[in-house]
Design a protein around this motif. Structure first.
Motif, PDB file in Angstrom:
ATOM      1  N   MET A  51       8.129  -5.342   4.435  1.00 48.73           N
ATOM      2  CA  MET A  51       7.135  -4.972   5.431  1.00 48.73           C
ATOM      3  C   MET A  51       5.733  -4.909   4.836  1.00 48.73           C
ATOM      4  SD  MET A  51       7.036  -1.687   7.960  1.00 48.73           S
ATOM      5  CE  MET A  51       5.896  -1.608   9.329  1.00 48.73           C
ATOM      6  N   ASP A  52       4.822  -5.639   5.420  1.00 44.41           N
ATOM      7  CA  ASP A  52       3.396  -5.500   5.145  1.00 44.41           C
ATOM      8  C   ASP A  52       2.856  -4.578   6.229  1.00 44.41           C
ATOM      9  OD1 ASP A  52       0.639  -5.693   5.019  1.00 44.41           O
ATOM     10  OD2 ASP A  52       0.658  -7.805   4.400  1.00 44.41           O
ATOM     11  N   ILE A  53       2.659  -3.320   5.862  1.00 44.83           N
ATOM     12  CA  ILE A  53       2.326  -2.309   6.862  1.00 44.83           C
ATOM     13  C   ILE A  53       1.019  -2.619   7.570  1.00 44.83           C
ATOM     14  CG2 ILE A  53       1.175  -0.805   5.191  1.00 44.83           C
ATOM     15  CD1 ILE A  53       3.378   0.368   8.137  1.00 44.83           C
ATOM     16  N   ASN A  54       0.046  -3.142   6.823  1.00 48.68           N
ATOM     17  CA  ASN A  54      -1.245  -3.450   7.434  1.00 48.68           C
ATOM     18  C   ASN A  54      -1.129  -4.592   8.443  1.00 48.68           C
ATOM     19  OD1 ASN A  54      -2.734  -1.477   5.992  1.00 48.68           O
ATOM     20  ND2 ASN A  54      -2.821  -2.812   4.212  1.00 48.68           N
ATOM     21  N   ALA A  55      -0.330  -5.612   8.083  1.00 53.04           N
ATOM     22  CA  ALA A  55      -0.129  -6.732   9.009  1.00 53.04           C
ATOM     23  C   ALA A  55       0.628  -6.273  10.252  1.00 53.04           C
ATOM     24  CB  ALA A  55       0.633  -7.854   8.313  1.00 53.04           C
ATOM     25  N   ALA A  56       1.594  -5.381  10.062  1.00 54.70           N
ATOM     26  CA  ALA A  56       2.355  -4.875  11.205  1.00 54.70           C
ATOM     27  C   ALA A  56       1.462  -4.078  12.146  1.00 54.70           C
ATOM     28  CB  ALA A  56       3.516  -4.012  10.711  1.00 54.70           C
ATOM     29  N   PHE A  57       0.610  -3.221  11.587  1.00 57.40           N
ATOM     30  CA  PHE A  57      -0.310  -2.455  12.425  1.00 57.40           C
ATOM     31  C   PHE A  57      -1.314  -3.370  13.121  1.00 57.40           C
ATOM     32  CE2 PHE A  57       0.563   1.652  10.022  1.00 57.40           C
ATOM     33  CZ  PHE A  57       1.092   2.287  11.132  1.00 57.40           C
ATOM     34  N   ALA A  58      -1.731  -4.447  12.436  1.00 57.37           N
ATOM     35  CA  ALA A  58      -2.684  -5.381  13.037  1.00 57.37           C
ATOM     36  C   ALA A  58      -2.097  -6.047  14.275  1.00 57.37           C
ATOM     37  CB  ALA A  58      -3.097  -6.436  12.016  1.00 57.37           C
ATOM     38  N   ARG A  59      -0.761  -6.206  14.293  1.00 56.74           N
ATOM     39  CA  ARG A  59      -0.103  -6.797  15.464  1.00 56.74           C
ATOM     40  C   ARG A  59       0.034  -5.800  16.606  1.00 56.74           C
ATOM     41  NH1 ARG A  59       2.926  -9.135  11.176  1.00 56.74           N
ATOM     42  NH2 ARG A  59       4.557  -7.558  11.278  1.00 56.74           N
ATOM     43  N   HIS A  60      -0.118  -4.510  16.292  1.00 55.88           N
ATOM     44  CA  HIS A  60       0.095  -3.466  17.299  1.00 55.88           C
ATOM     45  C   HIS A  60      -1.002  -2.401  17.188  1.00 55.88           C
ATOM     46  CE1 HIS A  60       4.077  -5.194  17.972  1.00 55.88           C
ATOM     47  NE2 HIS A  60       4.253  -5.176  16.657  1.00 55.88           N
ATOM     48  N   PRO A  61      -2.202  -2.721  17.654  1.00 54.63           N
ATOM     49  CA  PRO A  61      -3.334  -1.796  17.472  1.00 54.63           C
ATOM     50  C   PRO A  61      -3.151  -0.450  18.140  1.00 54.63           C
ATOM     51  CG  PRO A  61      -3.912  -3.612  18.953  1.00 54.63           C
ATOM     52  CD  PRO A  61      -2.617  -3.979  18.313  1.00 54.63           C
ATOM     53  N   TRP A  62      -2.429  -0.411  19.277  1.00 56.84           N
ATOM     54  CA  TRP A  62      -2.252   0.886  19.924  1.00 56.84           C
ATOM     55  C   TRP A  62      -1.264   1.759  19.163  1.00 56.84           C
ATOM     56  CZ3 TRP A  62      -5.995   2.235  22.763  1.00 56.84           C
ATOM     57  CH2 TRP A  62      -6.682   1.298  23.524  1.00 56.84           C
ATOM     58  N   ILE A  63      -0.304   1.127  18.504  1.00 55.98           N
ATOM     59  CA  ILE A  63       0.594   1.909  17.651  1.00 55.98           C
ATOM     60  C   ILE A  63      -0.168   2.399  16.419  1.00 55.98           C
ATOM     61  CG2 ILE A  63       2.696   1.849  16.249  1.00 55.98           C
ATOM     62  CD1 ILE A  63       3.867  -0.126  18.184  1.00 55.98           C
ATOM     63  N   PHE A  64      -1.089   1.575  15.921  1.00 57.29           N
ATOM     64  CA  PHE A  64      -1.942   2.014  14.822  1.00 57.29           C
ATOM     65  C   PHE A  64      -2.745   3.240  15.242  1.00 57.29           C
ATOM     66  CE2 PHE A  64      -6.155   1.952  12.797  1.00 57.29           C
ATOM     67  CZ  PHE A  64      -5.775   2.082  11.467  1.00 57.29           C
ATOM     68  N   LEU A  65      -3.296   3.211  16.453  1.00 58.45           N
ATOM     69  CA  LEU A  65      -4.050   4.358  16.950  1.00 58.45           C
ATOM     70  C   LEU A  65      -3.149   5.577  17.087  1.00 58.45           C
ATOM     71  CD1 LEU A  65      -6.612   5.637  18.143  1.00 58.45           C
ATOM     72  CD2 LEU A  65      -5.911   4.753  20.381  1.00 58.45           C
ATOM     73  N   LEU A  66      -1.923   5.365  17.595  1.00 62.52           N
ATOM     74  CA  LEU A  66      -0.978   6.479  17.733  1.00 62.52           C
ATOM     75  C   LEU A  66      -0.669   7.084  16.368  1.00 62.52           C
ATOM     76  CD1 LEU A  66       1.056   8.173  19.387  1.00 62.52           C
ATOM     77  CD2 LEU A  66       2.719   6.335  19.035  1.00 62.52           C
ATOM     78  N   THR A  67      -0.503   6.235  15.353  1.00 61.47           N
ATOM     79  CA  THR A  67      -0.151   6.717  14.019  1.00 61.47           C
ATOM     80  C   THR A  67      -1.332   7.394  13.333  1.00 61.47           C
ATOM     81  OG1 THR A  67       1.411   4.878  13.838  1.00 61.47           O
ATOM     82  CG2 THR A  67       0.851   6.053  11.811  1.00 61.47           C
ATOM     83  N   GLN A  68      -2.437   6.656  13.210  1.00 59.83           N
ATOM     84  CA  GLN A  68      -3.604   7.204  12.516  1.00 59.83           C
ATOM     85  C   GLN A  68      -4.261   8.312  13.334  1.00 59.83           C
ATOM     86  OE1 GLN A  68      -4.554   6.334   9.369  1.00 59.83           O
ATOM     87  NE2 GLN A  68      -2.666   5.146   9.360  1.00 59.83           N
TER      88      GLN A  68
END
Length: 296
Positions: A51-68
Motif C-alpha cells: 500500500m502506498d498510503i499517499n496514493a490511496a488517499f489521493a484516490r479518495h480525497p473525502w476519506i483523506f479529509l475524514l482521516t486527517q
C-alpha cells in the motif's frame, strides 16, 4: 522535579501530558478513516498489496479529509479536555476571546503574504505557471482542503499557542521563554514532514514566534488562527505549492524546477524559502500596526 517552588506541577509536565493525550486521541479519531480507506481501496494499487498510503488517499480525497480531519478534531478535543479538567481553565482563558475582526484581519494577512510571495517569484522567473489565470482548475480538493486547513488552523493555534503559552504563563515563565518554547515545539512537530529542510524548520519556528506575538498582542487566538488558515490554503490550494512538504492540489499549478530553491523553498514549499522569511518578518510590523490602530 515535578513541581515548582509554589508546589505546582511544572508547565513542562502539563505540556507533555497534553501532547500525549492529543497524540493518542488523534490516532483514535483518525482510525475510522483509515479503516474505510482499507475497505474501499483493497486490494491496493491494482492488485498489489503493497500500500502506498499517499496514493490511496489521493484516490479518495473525502476519506483523506475524514482521516486527517478526524485526527485534527481529536486533537482539538484532547486540548480542550486537558485544559478544562487538568489546567482548570475555560475556553476564553485558552484564547477564544476578543473581536472577530482579528480573525478577518488574520485571514487577509495570511492570504496577502502568500500572494506577494507568489507574484515576486513569478516576476523573477522562479516559478512557471502550468495553467493560466483564466483557466483555474477547481477540484474536490479545493473544498476538502479548505475544510481541512480550517480545522488545522484552529487545532494548531489552540494547542501550540493557546495551551502551551497559557500554561507557561500561568507558571510565571518569562515572555521570551514562552515565545521560544512554543515556537520550537511547533517547528519540531513539523520535522518529520516530507522534504523537510533546515530553512523550512527555521521559518516554521519564526512563524511560530509571529503567531505567539499575534496571540500575545491581541490577547486572542483569532488573529493567528486566521493567518494560519489562509497561509496554508493559499500556498497549497490556490497557487499549488507544497505546504510544509505535503502534496499540493492547487487551483493554479506551478513548477519550481527551474527556480532558485532558496527563493521557492523547493519540494518543501514556500516555507522553505527566503521570501517566506521576509514576509513573516513583515507580519510582525503588520500586526503591530493593526494593534496600534485598534487602540486608537
Amino acid at each position: 522535579m515535578f513541581k515548582n517552588e509554589a508546589n505546582q506541577v511544572r508547565a513542562g509536565w502539563l505540556i507533555f501530558l497534553a501532547f500525549v493525550a492529543m497524540f493518542i486521541t488523534q490516532q483514535i479519531f483518525a482510525l475510522p478513516g483509515g479503516v474505510l480507506l482499507a475497505l474501499v481501496d483493497f486490494p491496493f494499487q491494482d492488485g498489489s498489496f503493497d500500500m502506498d498510503i499517499n496514493a490511496a488517499f489521493a484516490r479518495h480525497p473525502w476519506i483523506f479529509l475524514l482521516t486527517q480531519g478526524g485526527g485534527t478534531v481529536g486533537g482539538m478535543l484532547a486540548t480542550v479536555l486537558v485544559w478544562k479538567f487538568v489546567n482548570k481553565g475555560t475556553l476564553p482563558e485558552l484564547g477564544f476571546r476578543g473581536s472577530l475582526k482579528d480573525l478577518w484581519f488574520g485571514l487577509f494577512l495570511g492570504a496577502a503574504s502568500i500572494v506577494v510571495i507568489f507574484f515576486i517569484l513569478l516576476a523573477t522567473g522562479n516559478v512557471k505557471m502550468l495553467n493560466t489565470f483564466g483557466s483555474p482548475e477547481f477540484t474536490v480538493y479545493t473544498l476538502s482542503y479548505l475544510l481541512l486547513f480550517i480545522l488545522v488552523g484552529f487545532f494548531e493555534e489552540m494547542f501550540f499557542r493557546g495551551y502551551v503559552m497559557s500554561t507557561m504563563q500561568r507558571r510565571g515563565n518569562p515572555k521570551w521563554l514562552i515565545y521560544v518554547i512554543s515556537a520550537v515545539i511547533f517547528s519540531l512537530v513539523h520535522g518529520t514532514n516530507p522534504n523537510v529542510s533546515v530553512l523550512g524548520l527555521v521559518n516554521i519556528a519564526l512563524v511560530g514566534i509571529l503567531f505567539a506575538y499575534m496571540f500575545d498582542a491581541t490577547n486572542s487566538l483569532w488573529l493567528p488562527i486566521g493567518y494560519h488558515i489562509t497561509w496554508n490554503y493559499f500556498q497549497g490550494n490556490v497557487f499549488g505549492f507544497a505546504v510544509s512538504g505535503t502534496t499540493p492540489y492547487g487551483i493554479y499549478n506551478v513548477s519550481v524546477e527551474n527556480g532558485n530553491s532558496l527563493m521557492t523553498g523547493g519540494a518543501f514549499g514556500l516555507e522553505g524559502g527566503l521570501l517566506a522569511t521576509l514576509l513573516i518578518v513583515l507580519g510582525f510590523f503588520a500586526t503591530r500596526l493593526y494593534v496600534k490602530m485598534k487602540a486608537e
